[in-house]
Write an enzyme that holds these catalytic residues in place. Structure first.
Site, PDB file in Angstrom:
ATOM      1  N   HIS A  88      -0.156  12.071 -11.577  1.00 25.50           N
ATOM      2  CA  HIS A  88      -1.534  12.302 -11.865  1.00 25.50           C
ATOM      3  C   HIS A  88      -1.871  13.780 -11.246  1.00 25.50           C
ATOM      4  O   HIS A  88      -1.384  14.085 -10.682  1.00 25.50           O
ATOM      5  CB  HIS A  88      -2.456  11.261 -10.915  1.00 25.50           C
ATOM      6  CG  HIS A  88      -2.028   9.805 -11.506  1.00 25.50           C
ATOM      7  ND1 HIS A  88      -3.090   8.798 -11.180  1.00 25.50           N
ATOM      8  CD2 HIS A  88      -1.328   9.164 -12.585  1.00 25.50           C
ATOM      9  CE1 HIS A  88      -2.779   7.591 -11.986  1.00 25.50           C
ATOM     10  NE2 HIS A  88      -1.464   7.868 -12.794  1.00 25.50           N
ATOM     11  N   GLU A  90      -4.278  14.568  -9.323  1.00 28.17           N
ATOM     12  CA  GLU A  90      -4.466  14.727  -7.984  1.00 28.17           C
ATOM     13  C   GLU A  90      -3.255  14.814  -7.288  1.00 28.17           C
ATOM     14  O   GLU A  90      -3.140  15.661  -6.126  1.00 28.17           O
ATOM     15  CB  GLU A  90      -5.297  13.373  -7.248  1.00 28.17           C
ATOM     16  CG  GLU A  90      -6.573  13.141  -7.893  1.00 28.17           C
ATOM     17  CD  GLU A  90      -6.528  12.413  -9.271  1.00 28.17           C
ATOM     18  OE1 GLU A  90      -7.714  11.952  -9.644  1.00 28.17           O
ATOM     19  OE2 GLU A  90      -5.621  12.344  -9.842  1.00 28.17           O
ATOM     20  N   CYS A 120      -8.057   7.236  -9.047  1.00 27.80           N
ATOM     21  CA  CYS A 120      -7.610   5.811  -8.933  1.00 27.80           C
ATOM     22  C   CYS A 120      -7.226   5.256  -7.661  1.00 27.80           C
ATOM     23  O   CYS A 120      -7.304   6.273  -6.769  1.00 27.80           O
ATOM     24  CB  CYS A 120      -6.137   5.604  -9.815  1.00 27.80           C
ATOM     25  SG  CYS A 120      -4.679   6.441  -9.116  1.00 27.80           S
ATOM     26  N   CYS A 123      -4.286   7.411  -6.079  1.00 25.34           N
ATOM     27  CA  CYS A 123      -4.596   8.541  -5.544  1.00 25.34           C
ATOM     28  C   CYS A 123      -5.744   8.821  -4.611  1.00 25.34           C
ATOM     29  O   CYS A 123      -5.659   9.729  -3.849  1.00 25.34           O
ATOM     30  CB  CYS A 123      -5.020   9.288  -6.987  1.00 25.34           C
ATOM     31  SG  CYS A 123      -3.723   9.532  -8.166  1.00 25.34           S
ATOM     32  N   HIS A 269      -5.667  -9.721   0.748  1.00 28.36           N
ATOM     33  CA  HIS A 269      -6.675 -10.357   1.875  1.00 28.36           C
ATOM     34  C   HIS A 269      -7.245  -9.314   2.468  1.00 28.36           C
ATOM     35  O   HIS A 269      -6.744  -8.171   2.922  1.00 28.36           O
ATOM     36  CB  HIS A 269      -6.060 -11.522   2.618  1.00 28.36           C
ATOM     37  CG  HIS A 269      -5.637 -12.831   1.918  1.00 28.36           C
ATOM     38  ND1 HIS A 269      -5.665 -14.102   2.253  1.00 28.36           N
ATOM     39  CD2 HIS A 269      -5.647 -13.045   0.326  1.00 28.36           C
ATOM     40  CE1 HIS A 269      -5.312 -14.960   1.329  1.00 28.36           C
ATOM     41  NE2 HIS A 269      -5.352 -14.432   0.193  1.00 28.36           N
ATOM     42  N   CYS A 300      -6.017 -17.007   7.223  1.00 28.94           N
ATOM     43  CA  CYS A 300      -4.916 -17.983   6.430  1.00 28.94           C
ATOM     44  C   CYS A 300      -3.896 -17.841   7.331  1.00 28.94           C
ATOM     45  O   CYS A 300      -3.789 -16.854   8.197  1.00 28.94           O
ATOM     46  CB  CYS A 300      -4.800 -17.601   5.126  1.00 28.94           C
ATOM     47  SG  CYS A 300      -3.952 -16.168   4.700  1.00 28.94           S
ATOM     48  N   CYS A 303      -2.177 -14.201   6.785  1.00 33.00           N
ATOM     49  CA  CYS A 303      -3.088 -13.139   7.641  1.00 33.00           C
ATOM     50  C   CYS A 303      -2.988 -13.278   8.841  1.00 33.00           C
ATOM     51  O   CYS A 303      -2.963 -12.303   9.664  1.00 33.00           O
ATOM     52  CB  CYS A 303      -4.204 -13.274   7.022  1.00 33.00           C
ATOM     53  SG  CYS A 303      -4.462 -12.733   5.140  1.00 33.00           S
TER      54      CYS A 303
END
Length: 399
Positions: A88, A90, A120, A123, A269, A300, A303
């Site tokens: 890209h 960037e 994006c 990036c 999450h 959860c 996590c």
């Protein structure tokens, strides 16, 4: 005053009609251009809300304060050569900047970008990490269009850029005109704006402001009252509640260093997003920190273990969790996750009226006192009692 003469028609056609002045000595992946064709500029920088057929990104840059008498200027575009990995614009700029323009850490440097598409998510994270390690670099980004601005991961990327210190704005008539003068083979012709340029600019500004609200750590009033509502049934209008996380990083004395809010991204999450955000900050291991999180629903099991590993690898960081609701509290593995957090001295506390008021004042773009919903204290007391029973049962089974 903006000219009324119509610009050339930018309809469907080739994505890149061509360019001038490729640098033969340029060794950075990607393509480096001195100036753009007029047709290329009008096609790729058209600021319509929905742009089709524009698969390339052009990055016009200007670097001031690099030690040279005149600003460094040029253009990078995305590499799309056959049988080569996509690179890209960037990424090309960051490689060129670090390799060709090594700067002393104390010398301030102003970098200005004019982008046909906003970065994006990948990036944006790379640029934010670059700014975190180059505090002397000030980056201003002007973008003609927003790339997938309705997708959560791309919105989070723009917020991450602003949190890292970048200034992100939509290109107005003056930016298009400057870009035309500095980066286009204009042959002495003035910039001719296309139809509805100003109207499209206002649309881009509104979308960008809506996205960057998250970078300021402020939720909308309606979003907070709906997502953090601790009632058993969803209030009308009925729609699905999503996990939200408000966080504040502070010193042990309580002085805030950073704050914001996060929501679930695709396949990630909010707790995982929090861990990635804090790790990207590069905290000083010799300094102590306090991280306070307010969740719309408890973590959860996966996590919970992610937070345990994160807290275990950052002994200088004290983590405290407040939750509005308990997520699948009747399942044993979800109960075990809550117990393991408390056992590891990561307290999980159910939010009451004082915590809701604090969240409202700290994380909500509000113009009135906290409007407590019906039966808030009763619901909070019931959830606290339920959490106490879960922790008691698991502590007895552990014994």
């Amino acid at each position: 005053m903006e000219s009324r003469r119509p610009g050339p028609r930018a309809g469907p056609g080739q994505a890149c009609p061509g360019h001038y002045g490729r640098n033969p000595q340029h060794s950075v992946p990607g393509k480096w251009i001195r100036r753009l064709y007029q047709k290329t500029f009008y096609f790729h920088f058209l600021n319509v809300p929905r742009a089709f057929g524009r698969r390339n990104t052009f990055l016009c840059y200007q670097v001031e304060g690099s030690g040279s008498s005149s600003p460094d200027k040029g253009i990078f575009m995305k590499q799309m050569w056959p049988r080569t990995p996509e690179y890209h614009a960037e990424q090309s700029f960051l490689s060129w900047f670090e390799n060709r323009l090594p700067l002393p850490a104390q010398r301030p440097c102003q970098v200005t970008w004019y982008l046909s598409w906003s970065p994006c998510s990948h990036c944006a994270e790379l640029v934010a990490a670059f700014l975190d390690t180059h505090r002397n670099v000030n980056l201003t980004i002007y973008t003609a269009r927003l790339y997938y601005h309705l997708h959560p991961e791309y919105r989070a990327g723009l917020c991450r850029l602003v949190s890292a210190g970048a200034q992100v704005e939509a290109m107005s008539f003056s930016e298009f005109e400057k870009c035309w003068e500095e980066f286009v083979y204009n042959e002495g012709n003035p910039f001719r704006p296309w139809r509805m340029l100003r109207r499209n600019y206002r649309v881009q500004v509104k979308n960008l402001q809506d996205i960057l609200r998250g970078a300021m750590g402020l939720l909308e009033e309606e979003t907070f009252c709906f997502q953090f509502n601790n009632q058993r049934r969803v209030p009308k209008p009925h729609r699905r509640r999503r996990p939200y996380l408000c966080y504040q990083l502070a010193t042990p004395t309580g002085s805030p260093l950073h704050r914001g809010y996060l929501c679930n991204q695709k396949g990630r999450h909010v707790e995982v997003c929090l861990v990635d955000t804090i790790q990207a900050m590069g905290l000083d291991p010799a300094q102590s920190y306090q991280l306070t999180c307010s969740l719309s629903q408890s973590p959860c099991p996966l996590c919970a273990r992610k937070l345990l590993d994160f807290a275990g690898s950052h002994c200088n960081l004290r983590l405290q969790i407040f939750t509005s609701r308990l997520y699948f509290h009747w399942l044993r593995n979800f109960q075990q996750g809550l117990y393991l957090l408390c056992k590891a001295h990561i307290p999980v506390t159910v939010m009451g009226l004082p915590e809701f008021r604090h969240c409202w004042k700290t994380f909500v773009d509000q113009a009135k006192p906290f409007p407590a919903w019906r039966k808030l204290p009763e619901c909070s007391a019931s959830i606290k009692e339920r959490l106490a029973r879960i922790l008691k049962v698991w502590s007895l089974s552990d014994l």
